[in-house]
Design a protein around this motif. Structure first.
Motif, PDB file in Angstrom:
ATOM      1  N   HIS A   1      12.152  11.624  -5.445  1.00  0.00           N
ATOM      2  CA  HIS A   1      12.410  11.987  -4.048  1.00  0.00           C
ATOM      3  C   HIS A   1      12.571  10.739  -3.176  1.00  0.00           C
ATOM      4  CE1 HIS A   1      11.580  15.908  -5.467  1.00  0.00           C
ATOM      5  NE2 HIS A   1      10.247  15.858  -5.409  1.00  0.00           N
ATOM      6  N   VAL A   2      11.926   9.656  -3.531  1.00  0.00           N
ATOM      7  CA  VAL A   2      12.052   8.384  -2.814  1.00  0.00           C
ATOM      8  C   VAL A   2      12.686   7.399  -3.772  1.00  0.00           C
ATOM      9  CG1 VAL A   2      10.808   6.480  -1.712  1.00  0.00           C
ATOM     10  CG2 VAL A   2      10.066   8.849  -1.347  1.00  0.00           C
ATOM     11  N   THR A   3      13.835   6.868  -3.398  1.00  0.00           N
ATOM     12  CA  THR A   3      14.580   5.992  -4.309  1.00  0.00           C
ATOM     13  C   THR A   3      14.816   4.599  -3.738  1.00  0.00           C
ATOM     14  OG1 THR A   3      16.677   6.864  -3.438  1.00  0.00           O
ATOM     15  CG2 THR A   3      15.733   7.956  -5.393  1.00  0.00           C
ATOM     16  N   ASN A   4      14.440   4.385  -2.489  1.00  0.00           N
ATOM     17  CA  ASN A   4      14.633   3.079  -1.861  1.00  0.00           C
ATOM     18  C   ASN A   4      13.347   2.708  -1.131  1.00  0.00           C
ATOM     19  OD1 ASN A   4      15.471   1.037   0.310  1.00  0.00           O
ATOM     20  ND2 ASN A   4      17.410   1.295  -0.823  1.00  0.00           N
ATOM     21  N   TRP A   5      12.964   1.438  -1.216  1.00  0.00           N
ATOM     22  CA  TRP A   5      11.695   1.018  -0.607  1.00  0.00           C
ATOM     23  C   TRP A   5      11.699   1.186   0.903  1.00  0.00           C
ATOM     24  CZ3 TRP A   5       7.753   1.070  -3.473  1.00  0.00           C
ATOM     25  CH2 TRP A   5       7.789   0.664  -4.804  1.00  0.00           C
TER      26      TRP A   5
ATOM     27  N   HIS B   1      -0.941 -12.777 -13.313  1.00  0.00           N
ATOM     28  CA  HIS B   1       0.504 -13.009 -13.214  1.00  0.00           C
ATOM     29  C   HIS B   1       0.835 -13.465 -11.791  1.00  0.00           C
ATOM     30  CE1 HIS B   1       4.804 -12.534 -13.827  1.00  0.00           C
ATOM     31  NE2 HIS B   1       4.570 -12.277 -15.113  1.00  0.00           N
ATOM     32  N   ASP B   2       1.575 -14.530 -11.668  1.00  0.00           N
ATOM     33  CA  ASP B   2       1.812 -15.134 -10.345  1.00  0.00           C
ATOM     34  C   ASP B   2       2.946 -14.487  -9.562  1.00  0.00           C
ATOM     35  OD1 ASP B   2      -0.201 -16.981 -10.760  1.00  0.00           O
ATOM     36  OD2 ASP B   2       1.151 -18.446 -11.695  1.00  0.00           O
ATOM     37  N   HIS B   3       3.799 -13.666 -10.192  1.00  0.00           N
ATOM     38  CA  HIS B   3       5.022 -13.235  -9.513  1.00  0.00           C
ATOM     39  C   HIS B   3       5.144 -11.720  -9.382  1.00  0.00           C
ATOM     40  CE1 HIS B   3       6.297 -17.371  -9.593  1.00  0.00           C
ATOM     41  NE2 HIS B   3       6.122 -17.420 -10.903  1.00  0.00           N
ATOM     42  N   VAL B   4       4.028 -11.021  -9.396  1.00  0.00           N
ATOM     43  CA  VAL B   4       4.025  -9.593  -9.077  1.00  0.00           C
ATOM     44  C   VAL B   4       2.930  -9.345  -8.041  1.00  0.00           C
ATOM     45  CG1 VAL B   4       4.888  -8.903 -11.352  1.00  0.00           C
ATOM     46  CG2 VAL B   4       2.419  -9.003 -10.938  1.00  0.00           C
ATOM     47  N   ARG B   5       3.074  -8.240  -7.323  1.00  0.00           N
ATOM     48  CA  ARG B   5       2.072  -7.862  -6.329  1.00  0.00           C
ATOM     49  C   ARG B   5       1.424  -6.548  -6.721  1.00  0.00           C
ATOM     50  NH1 ARG B   5       5.003  -9.049  -0.460  1.00  0.00           N
ATOM     51  NH2 ARG B   5       5.141 -11.345  -0.681  1.00  0.00           N
ATOM     52  N   GLN B   6       0.083  -6.506  -6.615  1.00  0.00           N
ATOM     53  CA  GLN B   6      -0.620  -5.257  -6.863  1.00  0.00           C
ATOM     54  C   GLN B   6      -0.492  -4.348  -5.637  1.00  0.00           C
ATOM     55  OE1 GLN B   6      -4.520  -5.431  -8.729  1.00  0.00           O
ATOM     56  NE2 GLN B   6      -4.241  -7.634  -9.105  1.00  0.00           N
ATOM     57  N   VAL B   7      -0.419  -3.057  -5.881  1.00  0.00           N
ATOM     58  CA  VAL B   7      -0.242  -2.078  -4.810  1.00  0.00           C
ATOM     59  C   VAL B   7      -1.513  -1.246  -4.675  1.00  0.00           C
ATOM     60  CG1 VAL B   7       1.111  -0.098  -4.008  1.00  0.00           C
ATOM     61  CG2 VAL B   7       2.235  -1.972  -5.219  1.00  0.00           C
ATOM     62  N   ARG B   8      -2.025  -1.149  -3.460  1.00  0.00           N
ATOM     63  CA  ARG B   8      -3.155  -0.261  -3.197  1.00  0.00           C
ATOM     64  C   ARG B   8      -2.685   1.191  -3.210  1.00  0.00           C
ATOM     65  NH1 ARG B   8      -7.431  -2.648   0.813  1.00  0.00           N
ATOM     66  NH2 ARG B   8      -7.323  -4.879   0.346  1.00  0.00           N
ATOM     67  N   ILE B   9      -3.616   2.088  -3.510  1.00  0.00           N
ATOM     68  CA  ILE B   9      -3.315   3.520  -3.452  1.00  0.00           C
ATOM     69  C   ILE B   9      -4.208   4.144  -2.388  1.00  0.00           C
ATOM     70  CG2 ILE B   9      -3.325   5.702  -4.722  1.00  0.00           C
ATOM     71  CD1 ILE B   9      -2.845   4.134  -7.271  1.00  0.00           C
ATOM     72  N   ASP B  10      -3.566   4.710  -1.357  1.00  0.00           N
ATOM     73  CA  ASP B  10      -4.289   5.276  -0.208  1.00  0.00           C
ATOM     74  C   ASP B  10      -5.194   4.227   0.434  1.00  0.00           C
ATOM     75  OD1 ASP B  10      -3.223   7.846  -0.069  1.00  0.00           O
ATOM     76  OD2 ASP B  10      -4.583   8.603  -1.619  1.00  0.00           O
ATOM     77  N   GLY B  11      -4.766   2.991   0.423  1.00  0.00           N
ATOM     78  CA  GLY B  11      -5.515   1.914   1.071  1.00  0.00           C
ATOM     79  C   GLY B  11      -6.589   1.287   0.208  1.00  0.00           C
ATOM     80  N   TYR B  12      -6.808   1.799  -0.993  1.00  0.00           N
ATOM     81  CA  TYR B  12      -7.891   1.298  -1.836  1.00  0.00           C
ATOM     82  C   TYR B  12      -7.342   0.396  -2.933  1.00  0.00           C
ATOM     83  CZ  TYR B  12     -10.686   4.864   0.455  1.00  0.00           C
ATOM     84  OH  TYR B  12     -11.322   5.642   1.386  1.00  0.00           O
TER      85      TYR B  12
ATOM     86  N   ASP C   1       0.858  -1.188   0.000  1.00  0.00           N
ATOM     87  CA  ASP C   1       0.000   0.000   0.000  1.00  0.00           C
ATOM     88  C   ASP C   1       0.894   1.236   0.000  1.00  0.00           C
ATOM     89  OD1 ASP C   1      -2.306   1.609   0.227  1.00  0.00           O
ATOM     90  OD2 ASP C   1      -1.971   1.787   2.381  1.00  0.00           O
ATOM     91  N   LEU C   2       0.555   2.184  -0.885  1.00  0.00           N
ATOM     92  CA  LEU C   2       1.267   3.460  -0.942  1.00  0.00           C
ATOM     93  C   LEU C   2       0.248   4.585  -0.972  1.00  0.00           C
ATOM     94  CD1 LEU C   2       3.936   2.641  -3.685  1.00  0.00           C
ATOM     95  CD2 LEU C   2       4.382   2.901  -1.242  1.00  0.00           C
ATOM     96  N   SER C   3       0.581   5.676  -0.303  1.00  0.00           N
ATOM     97  CA  SER C   3      -0.279   6.850  -0.413  1.00  0.00           C
ATOM     98  C   SER C   3      -0.041   7.500  -1.765  1.00  0.00           C
ATOM     99  CB  SER C   3       0.015   7.841   0.710  1.00  0.00           C
ATOM    100  OG  SER C   3       1.303   8.412   0.537  1.00  0.00           O
ATOM    101  N   LEU C   4      -1.001   8.326  -2.190  1.00  0.00           N
ATOM    102  CA  LEU C   4      -0.842   9.003  -3.469  1.00  0.00           C
ATOM    103  C   LEU C   4       0.403   9.896  -3.438  1.00  0.00           C
ATOM    104  CD1 LEU C   4      -2.074   9.468  -6.257  1.00  0.00           C
ATOM    105  CD2 LEU C   4      -3.444  11.325  -5.276  1.00  0.00           C
ATOM    106  N   LYS C   5       0.678  10.513  -2.298  1.00  0.00           N
ATOM    107  CA  LYS C   5       1.875  11.354  -2.180  1.00  0.00           C
ATOM    108  C   LYS C   5       3.147  10.528  -2.317  1.00  0.00           C
ATOM    109  CE  LYS C   5       4.149  14.726   0.860  1.00  0.00           C
ATOM    110  NZ  LYS C   5       5.475  14.109   0.664  1.00  0.00           N
ATOM    111  N   GLN C   6       3.170   9.341  -1.711  1.00  0.00           N
ATOM    112  CA  GLN C   6       4.352   8.492  -1.827  1.00  0.00           C
ATOM    113  C   GLN C   6       4.585   8.054  -3.276  1.00  0.00           C
ATOM    114  OE1 GLN C   6       3.183   5.514   1.043  1.00  0.00           O
ATOM    115  NE2 GLN C   6       4.626   6.299   2.587  1.00  0.00           N
ATOM    116  N   VAL C   7       3.495   7.735  -3.990  1.00  0.00           N
ATOM    117  CA  VAL C   7       3.636   7.352  -5.397  1.00  0.00           C
ATOM    118  C   VAL C   7       4.244   8.494  -6.194  1.00  0.00           C
ATOM    119  CG1 VAL C   7       2.386   6.707  -7.494  1.00  0.00           C
ATOM    120  CG2 VAL C   7       1.730   5.718  -5.294  1.00  0.00           C
ATOM    121  N   ARG C   8       3.753   9.706  -5.973  1.00  0.00           N
ATOM    122  CA  ARG C   8       4.276  10.865  -6.709  1.00  0.00           C
ATOM    123  C   ARG C   8       5.731  11.156  -6.335  1.00  0.00           C
ATOM    124  NH1 ARG C   8      -1.080  14.884  -6.500  1.00  0.00           N
ATOM    125  NH2 ARG C   8      -2.316  13.630  -8.011  1.00  0.00           N
TER     126      ARG C   8
END
Length: 522
Positions: A349-353, A437-448, A336-343
Motif C-alpha cells: 500500500h505504501v511504495t514510496n518513502w 554496520h556503518d551504512h544502514v540505519r535502524q528503524v524504530r517501531i512506534d517510537g521504540y 521511525d515507523l508505526s506498526l501500521k506503516q510497516v504493515r
C-alpha cells in the motif's frame, strides 16, 4: 598425607610474616629508644640563601664571634611498644644522665628543649635539673620517662673546634641504652617512612615473595590440572541461524581454547539459516539410524524461534533472547515507523518513502530467503501473520531503481550490504550485526528502539527466542552436551551478552525464555 609445594608456600606465606611481626613488635621490640636528626646545618649554608640571613653569622659566645656556627635539631623518642622509665636506662643508678650526644669537630655553645610530648614532664628540662647539661664537648640528657610514642626535641648551637679542618662535620654520636631493649638495648637512629617502616616493608616483601612462589607452582602445575566439567572430547558440527552465528563463532573459539580435546570446525557456509540448520540436523540423525532414546552427540542446530511440525526427534533448548530490527538505506529519510506503516509497506500500500514523510525514493524490500528465522519472525510478530509480497527480481542487483520491488538474499551480512548499496532499500536484521554496520540505519517501531527493555514491556514486537536443537538426547559426556552447558555457564553468557542478546538463564522463566509479561501461548 602428602603436601604440594604450593601448599607449603601458602603455609609459609602465613607463618613467616606472623612470626616476624611477633618477634619484631611484641618480643624483641617491646623496648626501643631512638633518635632522629631533623636538622643539621651550618650558618654559612643558611646565609648563602639570601641577604637577610647574614645576621646569623654574627652569633657570639662569651663576647666572641663564633668561628663557624651550626644548628642541630634532634628528636629523642620511644620507638617501641613499652614505656621507658628511669630504671630502664643503662647507667648507674647514681648517674642522672641517660643520653650523651657528642659532635666530632664541634663544641656545644648552647642548647634548649624546643618541643616535647604532653606526657613528658617539663621538670626534666628546667635549668639546673640533674642530668640536663652541656660540658662544651657533649650534650647530656636526663633519664626522661617516655611513654609509648612519646618524644622531645633538643635544639643545639655548635661551633667548629679549633684545629678541625674537614669541610663537612661527622654525624652526631648518640650514646644510650635501655635494659631489655631490642638489639642489645642501644639507642638506634630512626627515620620517617611516609609509606611504611623498614620492618613493615620487609614483611610486605616476604609476603610478595611467598605469593610469587606459590603462583609459580600453580602455573607450573596448570598443565596437569583437570579440564573444566563442561569440556568433552570430539568434533562438534554447528549449523543454523545466521543471526546467531557471531555468538556461536566466538563461543566455539573460546570452547576450543578451554577444552584442548574438542574441535568445532566452522566455515563460511556453516550457518545458512534456521530451517537449513534444522534440515541438516534431521538428515544427519536419520542417516545415523540411532535407536529410540539415543541422540547425536556431535551436532547442534540453532534456530530463530521454534521448529515447524514434523520433526519429532529434534529437541529444543532455549539459549538466548534475540532482538531484530528493521534497517533502511541512508537516503530513505525515516528513522521511525508505526506498526501500521510497516504493515502497509510490506502489503504494497505504501511504495514510496515520501508517503510516510520520508524522501521521494521508491521503496525496495530486501528480504532473507525462506527458512530464515529473522524473516519468519518478521512475518509472524510484526506483519501479523501476513506473508511477504512476491519477489519482483531473483537478483537484488537487478532491482529497477525507479520502481518499487522486492528481492531475497541468503545471509544477514549479505542483506545488510545490499540495503547499504540500494537506494530506498528496507530490510531486516539481528540487532548486533546492524549496529556494527556503518551504512544502514535502524528503524524504530512506534517510537521504540530495539532494546531488551522495550521487549520486556511489550512495546517492541520484533524479537525471538534463540533455540538450540539436538537430535534426540545427546549423551551427557558428549561434546554437544558439553557445549550446551558451556553456553549456559558464565563465560558462555558473557559471549551471548557481548553480541547484544540476553541469556535465557537471566530471565525470570529461563525455560520459556521470552520477555516478561509475554503470554505463554505466543
Amino acid at each position: 598425607m602428602s603436601l604440594s609445594w604450593g601448599s607449603v608456600a601458602a603455609v609459609l606465606g602465613l607463618a613467616v610474616p606472623v612470626v616476624a611481626a611477633l618477634w619484631e613488635f611484641v618480643l624483641a621490640g617491646r623496648k626501643r629508644l631512638g633518635y632522629r636528626v631533623q636538622l643539621d646545618t651550618t650558618i654559612r649554608d643558611s646565609a648563602a640563601s639570601g641577604p637577610d640571613t647574614t645576621v646569623l653569622q654574627r652569633m657570639q659566645w662569651d663576647g666572641t664571634s663564633l668561628r663557624d656556627p651550626s644548628v642541630v635539631l634532634l628528636r629523642i623518642e620511644n620507638a617501641g611498644w613499652s614505656p621507658v622509665v628511669a630504671g630502664d636506662y643503662v647507667a648507674p643508678a647514681s648517674d642522672p644522665v641517660g643520653i650523651r650526644i657528642a659532635f666530632p669537630g664541634r663544641r656545644v655553645v648552647g642548647m634548649t628543649v624546643t618541643e616535647r610530648s604532653p606526657q613528658v614532664p617539663p621538670t626534666f628540662f628546667v635549668p639546673g635539673a640533674e642530668g640536663f647539661e652541656t660540658t662544651g664537648r657533649e650534650i647530656r640528657l636526663p633519664k626522661v620517662i617516655l611513654n609509648r610514642r612519646a618524644h622531645y626535641k633538643v635544639l643545639a648551637v655548635l661551633d667548629r673546634e679549633e684545629g678541625f679542618t674537614e669541610p663537612e662535620f661527622p654525624e652526631a654520636e648518640v650514646t644510650a641504652g635501655v635494659v631489655g631493649g631490642v638489639r642489645g638495648g642501644n639507642i638506634k637512629k630512626t627515620a620517617y617512612y611516609p609509606f611504611a617502616s623498614r620492618q613493615v616493608r620487609w614483611l610486605l616483601a616476604s609476603l610478595i615473595l611467598v605469593s610469587a612462589t606459590q603462583s609459580a607452582f600453580t602455573l607450573a602445575g596448570s598443565d596437569e590440572a583437570a579440564a573444566p566439567l563442561d569440556c568433552a572430547a570430539g568434533t562438534l558440527h554447528l549449523s543454523g541461524s545466521t543471526a546467531f552465528a557471531p555468538v556461536l563463532r566466538e563461543a566455539a573459539r573460546q570452547y576450543e581454547r578451554t577444552c584442548p580435546d574438542a574441535r568445532i570446525p566452522l566455515t563460511a557456509t556453516s550457518f545458512k539459516g534456521s530451517v537449513d540448520g534444522l534440515d541438516t540436523l534431521a538428515a544427519a540423525g536419520a542417516g545415523a539410524r540411532l535407536p529410540d532414546g539415543r541422540g547425536l552427540g556431535d551436532r547442534l542446530a540453532f534456530s530463530d524461534g521454534p521448529k515447524s511440525d514434523g520433526r519429532p526427534r529434534l529437541l529444543p533448548r532455549p539459549v538466548a533472547l534475540s532482538l531484530f530490527t528493521l534497517v533502511v538505506h541512508e537516503d530513505a529519510g525515516v528513522e521511525d515507523l508505526s506498526l501500521k506503516q510497516v504493515r502497509d509497506i510490506y502489503a504494497g500500500h505504501v511504495t514510496n518513502w515520501s508517503q510516510v514523510k520520508g524522501n521521494d525514493v521508491p521503496i525496495h524490500l530486501v528480504s532473507r530467503n525462506p527458512g530464515s528465522g529473522t524473516r519468519t519472525t518478521l512475518e509472524r510478530q510484526v506483519l501479523g501473520g501476513r506473508p511477504l509480497p512476491a519477489v519482483t527480481t531473483p537478483d537484488c542487483a537487478g532491482l529497477d531503481r525507479g520502481r518499487p520491488g522486492r528481492c531475497e538474499v541468503g545471509g544477514t551480512g549479505t542483506l545488510l550490504d545490499t540495503v547499504a548499496s540500494t537506494p530506498g532499500a528496507l530490510g531486516h536484521s539481528e540487532v548486533g550485526a546492524a549496529a556494527a554496520h556503518d551504512h544502514v540505519r535502524q528503524v524504530r517501531i512506534d517510537g521504540y528502539p530495539a532494546t531488551l527493555e522495550g521487549a520486556d514491556q511489550g512495546a517492541y514486537p520484533y524479537w525471538q527466542t534463540e533455540i538450540a536443537y539436538t537430535y534426540g538426547e545427546p549423551p551427557a559426556d558428549s561434546v554437544a552436551a558439553g557445549f550446551l552447558r558451556y553456553l549456559a555457564d558464565e563465560v558462555g553468557k558473557d559471549v551471548i551478552r557481548s553480541k547484544g542478546h540476553r541469556p535465557c538463564a537471566e530471565l525470570d522463566k529461563p525455560l520459556l525464555c521470552r520477555p516478561d509479561g509475554t503470554p505463554a501461548g505466543r
